[in-house]
Design a protein around this motif. Structure first.
Motif, PDB file in Angstrom:
ATOM      1  N   PHE A 181      34.967  38.705  41.968  1.00 15.11           N
ATOM      2  CA  PHE A 181      34.266  38.275  40.756  1.00 15.11           C
ATOM      3  C   PHE A 181      34.525  39.191  39.566  1.00 15.11           C
ATOM      4  O   PHE A 181      33.944  39.018  38.508  1.00 15.11           O
ATOM      5  N   ASN A 182      35.410  40.155  39.767  1.00 16.25           N
ATOM      6  CA  ASN A 182      35.800  41.017  38.658  1.00 16.25           C
ATOM      7  C   ASN A 182      37.077  40.546  37.965  1.00 16.25           C
ATOM      8  O   ASN A 182      37.678  41.267  37.187  1.00 16.25           O
ATOM      9  N   CYS A 227      37.073  42.834  34.808  1.00 13.76           N
ATOM     10  CA  CYS A 227      35.734  42.442  34.323  1.00 13.76           C
ATOM     11  C   CYS A 227      34.568  43.239  34.901  1.00 13.76           C
ATOM     12  O   CYS A 227      33.415  42.861  34.677  1.00 13.76           O
ATOM     13  N   ASN A 228      34.823  44.319  35.658  1.00 16.69           N
ATOM     14  CA  ASN A 228      33.690  45.027  36.285  1.00 16.69           C
ATOM     15  C   ASN A 228      32.591  45.371  35.294  1.00 16.69           C
ATOM     16  O   ASN A 228      31.415  45.118  35.537  1.00 16.69           O
ATOM     17  N   ARG A 229      32.976  45.977  34.189  1.00 12.76           N
ATOM     18  CA  ARG A 229      31.962  46.438  33.234  1.00 12.76           C
ATOM     19  C   ARG A 229      31.230  45.263  32.587  1.00 12.76           C
ATOM     20  O   ARG A 229      30.018  45.290  32.420  1.00 12.76           O
ATOM     21  N   GLN A 230      31.986  44.221  32.279  1.00 14.91           N
ATOM     22  CA  GLN A 230      31.380  43.023  31.682  1.00 14.91           C
ATOM     23  C   GLN A 230      30.363  42.382  32.639  1.00 14.91           C
ATOM     24  O   GLN A 230      29.265  42.004  32.222  1.00 14.91           O
ATOM     25  N   ARG A 231      30.730  42.279  33.926  1.00 11.14           N
ATOM     26  CA  ARG A 231      29.809  41.668  34.902  1.00 11.14           C
ATOM     27  C   ARG A 231      28.516  42.467  35.010  1.00 11.14           C
ATOM     28  O   ARG A 231      27.424  41.899  35.061  1.00 11.14           O
ATOM     29  N   MET A 232      28.625  43.786  35.085  1.00 15.37           N
ATOM     30  CA  MET A 232      27.438  44.622  35.244  1.00 15.37           C
ATOM     31  C   MET A 232      26.598  44.631  33.973  1.00 15.37           C
ATOM     32  O   MET A 232      25.368  44.629  34.022  1.00 15.37           O
ATOM     33  N   TRP A 262      45.928  34.058  43.470  1.00 17.55           N
ATOM     34  CA  TRP A 262      46.398  34.100  44.853  1.00 17.55           C
ATOM     35  C   TRP A 262      46.138  35.442  45.549  1.00 17.55           C
ATOM     36  O   TRP A 262      45.494  35.514  46.581  1.00 17.55           O
ATOM     37  N   TRP A 263      46.660  36.507  44.934  1.00 19.92           N
ATOM     38  CA  TRP A 263      46.556  37.813  45.617  1.00 19.92           C
ATOM     39  C   TRP A 263      45.110  38.302  45.722  1.00 19.92           C
ATOM     40  O   TRP A 263      44.698  38.745  46.808  1.00 19.92           O
ATOM     41  N   PRO A 264      44.334  38.214  44.622  1.00 19.29           N
ATOM     42  CA  PRO A 264      42.921  38.606  44.789  1.00 19.29           C
ATOM     43  C   PRO A 264      42.230  37.786  45.891  1.00 19.29           C
ATOM     44  O   PRO A 264      41.417  38.327  46.640  1.00 19.29           O
ATOM     45  N   ALA A 265      42.568  36.489  46.028  1.00 15.06           N
ATOM     46  CA  ALA A 265      41.897  35.639  47.020  1.00 15.06           C
ATOM     47  C   ALA A 265      42.219  36.107  48.440  1.00 15.06           C
ATOM     48  O   ALA A 265      41.318  36.255  49.266  1.00 15.06           O
ATOM     49  N   ILE A 266      43.497  36.348  48.746  1.00 19.09           N
ATOM     50  CA  ILE A 266      43.769  36.718  50.145  1.00 19.09           C
ATOM     51  C   ILE A 266      43.364  38.165  50.444  1.00 19.09           C
ATOM     52  O   ILE A 266      43.220  38.539  51.605  1.00 19.09           O
ATOM     53  N   LYS A 267      43.113  38.920  49.381  1.00 22.53           N
ATOM     54  CA  LYS A 267      42.581  40.275  49.619  1.00 22.53           C
ATOM     55  C   LYS A 267      41.058  40.274  49.797  1.00 22.53           C
ATOM     56  O   LYS A 267      40.462  41.297  50.091  1.00 22.53           O
ATOM     57  N   MET A 268      40.431  39.084  49.618  1.00 21.04           N
ATOM     58  CA  MET A 268      38.969  38.997  49.816  1.00 21.04           C
ATOM     59  C   MET A 268      38.539  39.383  51.229  1.00 21.04           C
ATOM     60  O   MET A 268      37.388  39.737  51.450  1.00 21.04           O
ATOM     61  N   ALA A 274      24.483  39.195  49.111  1.00 21.41           N
ATOM     62  CA  ALA A 274      23.584  38.579  48.121  1.00 21.41           C
ATOM     63  C   ALA A 274      24.032  38.918  46.699  1.00 21.41           C
ATOM     64  O   ALA A 274      24.113  38.038  45.836  1.00 21.41           O
ATOM     65  N   HIS A 275      24.359  40.192  46.482  1.00 20.20           N
ATOM     66  CA  HIS A 275      24.812  40.590  45.136  1.00 20.20           C
ATOM     67  C   HIS A 275      26.055  39.791  44.726  1.00 20.20           C
ATOM     68  O   HIS A 275      26.209  39.411  43.568  1.00 20.20           O
ATOM     69  N   SER A 276      26.950  39.541  45.687  1.00 20.78           N
ATOM     70  CA  SER A 276      28.179  38.798  45.382  1.00 20.78           C
ATOM     71  C   SER A 276      27.843  37.387  44.912  1.00 20.78           C
ATOM     72  O   SER A 276      28.477  36.868  43.990  1.00 20.78           O
TER      73      SER A 276
END
Lengths: 97, 320
Positions: free
Chosen positions: B115-116, B281-286, B195-201, B46-48
């Motif tokens: 999402f980061n 973007c971790n800090r920006q998202r939070m 690409w790489w972030p996507a397949i690491k999902m 849900a958070h995602s």
């Protein structure tokens, strides 16, 4: 001082997809009152014409049977096969019945 | 009576029931571990969805056409809806919305690391639909058969809507990939970065995944991380080819024997750095989530005050 932790009450949402069928449980929403619950239910559960009517009810108002009561409630009907039409033997070649 | 022994019997019966594809509903007896792992997984899912509104929401005001703007608004609204279906499913397990909000805002609960990463240009906004929602669908289709009823039912709704998300994203990529040389370069650049972030999902390799085994026995997880990643890879390579784009993996090759695509090595140190809070973007998202929560406080309070006033007025009218 307002309690910052106070969340809006929970409402259960039931949707009738079209006239002619029953309302079916869709999920729940939080809302300050039933008017807002209706608006939220509409936004959350009927974005793609899934509904023609909505019921909302505070979750706390629902009385549910306990899982432990399952046997007591439903087992008595298990041995009453005579309530089903297949219990009765009638001639196969009977054309109308 | 030996309580511990009783629990062991209940546990054995539960495990056998679930192994036999029995479905579990909220009020049924369930092992604490089952409840805990589901609260963790459903709330983080849900958070995602909720945090996932940010990277695309970033482009609503700058969408290249009215058509694209309408599509993007509908999609971001869907993500909010998905978050709410999932919070609703998690709440049936006894956790409150406030507890889940608090876990997200305090950083105790995680959300998908994808999402980061930033959406720097329009191609980033549409590649999310293709690659990220494509991966989400691969992950979520087996979850429709999850042993926990409310989670499975929420996933059925989500998957139906994700199909629109993925198609609009692929169409958006197609427009760029078949467009001017500059547009095509933009599409390729987005693929290079996502690409790489996507397949690491799909998470760490099976050899390194702490939750998989028990969750597989409990029919929460149907396929391993690597199995899901393989399904995705085989689909997405074909989709990239159809766009005329190049996947930025020099080691990517087709294995004739297995009939599957094989990826080059993935940088898991980078993955864990993002999970631990050090992505772009971790800090920006939070910070944004916290601000939205704080800014909404007066609305939540006003709604309660209004509801109380209405209820009082109705009672007075009834009494009169």
């Amino acid at each position: 001082m307002t309690d910052l932790k106070k969340e809006w009450p929970l409402f259960e949402v039931f949707i009738r997809s079209k006239h002619g069928v029953s309302h079916v449980h869709a999920g729940s929403v939080h809302a300050a009152d039933s008017t807002m619950a209706m608006e939220n239910a509409r936004d959350v559960y009927t974005r793609r014409s899934e509904g023609s009517s909505i019921w909302v009810i505070p979750s706390s108002e629902i009385t549910a049977s306990a899982p432990s009561a399952k046997a007591a409630l439903f087992e008595p009907s298990d041995d009453k096969v005579y309530r089903h039409p297949t219990f009765y033997e009638v001639p196969d070649d009977l054309e109308v019945l | 009576m030996d309580v511990h022994h009783e629990d062991k019997d209940m546990r054995a019966r539960f495990d056998a029931y679930v192994a036999d594809e029995g479905k579990v509903e909220p009020k049924d007896w369930m092992p604490d571990g089952y409840r805990k792992t589901l609260v963790r997984q459903i709330s983080q899912h849900a958070h995602s969805e909720i945090i996932g509104m940010q990277p695309e929401g970033n482009w609503i005001s700058r969408a290249p056409s009215l058509r694209r703007k309408m599509i993007l608004i509908a999609k971001v609204q869907d993500e909010a809806g998905h978050g709410l279906y999932l919070y609703s499913a998690a709440e049936t397990l006894g956790v409150t919305r406030d507890e889940m909000d608090e876990a997200l805002l305090s950083g105790k609960a995680k959300y998908s690391s994808i999402f980061n990463y930033p959406t720097l240009n329009w191609a980033d906004a549409v590649i999310i639909g293709w690659l990220v929602d494509g991966a989400a669908i691969t992950n979520q289709i087996p979850l429709c058969r999850c042993s926990f009823g409310p989670y499975g039912r929420a996933m059925v709704r989500v998957c139906k809507e994700e199909a629109f998300h993925q198609r609009q994203g692929y169409e958006g990529m197609m427009v760029l990939a078949k467009g001017t040389p500059e547009q095509k370069a933009m599409a390729q650049d987005a693929l290079n970065r996502w690409w790489w972030p996507a397949i690491k999902m799909f998470g760490p390799p099976d050899s390194d995944s702490p939750h998989s085994d028990q969750n597989t026995l409990w029919k929460i997880k149907r396929f391993s991380n690597d199995e899901l990643r393989q399904k995705y890879l085989d689909m997405v390579v074909k989709q990239a080819n159809a766009l005329g784009l190049t996947i930025p993996d020099p080691d990517l090759k087709f294995d004739e024997d297995t009939g599957h695509w094989v990826s080059g090595p993935m940088d898991w140190d980078e993955f864990w750095a993002v999970v631990k809070g050090n992505g772009p973007c971790n800090r920006q998202r939070m910070k944004h989530r916290q601000k939205a929560h704080d800014d909404g406080l007066w609305v939540r309070e006003a709604a309660v005050a209004f509801a109380e006033k209405q209820a009082k007025r109705n009672n007075q009218q009834k009494a009169a």
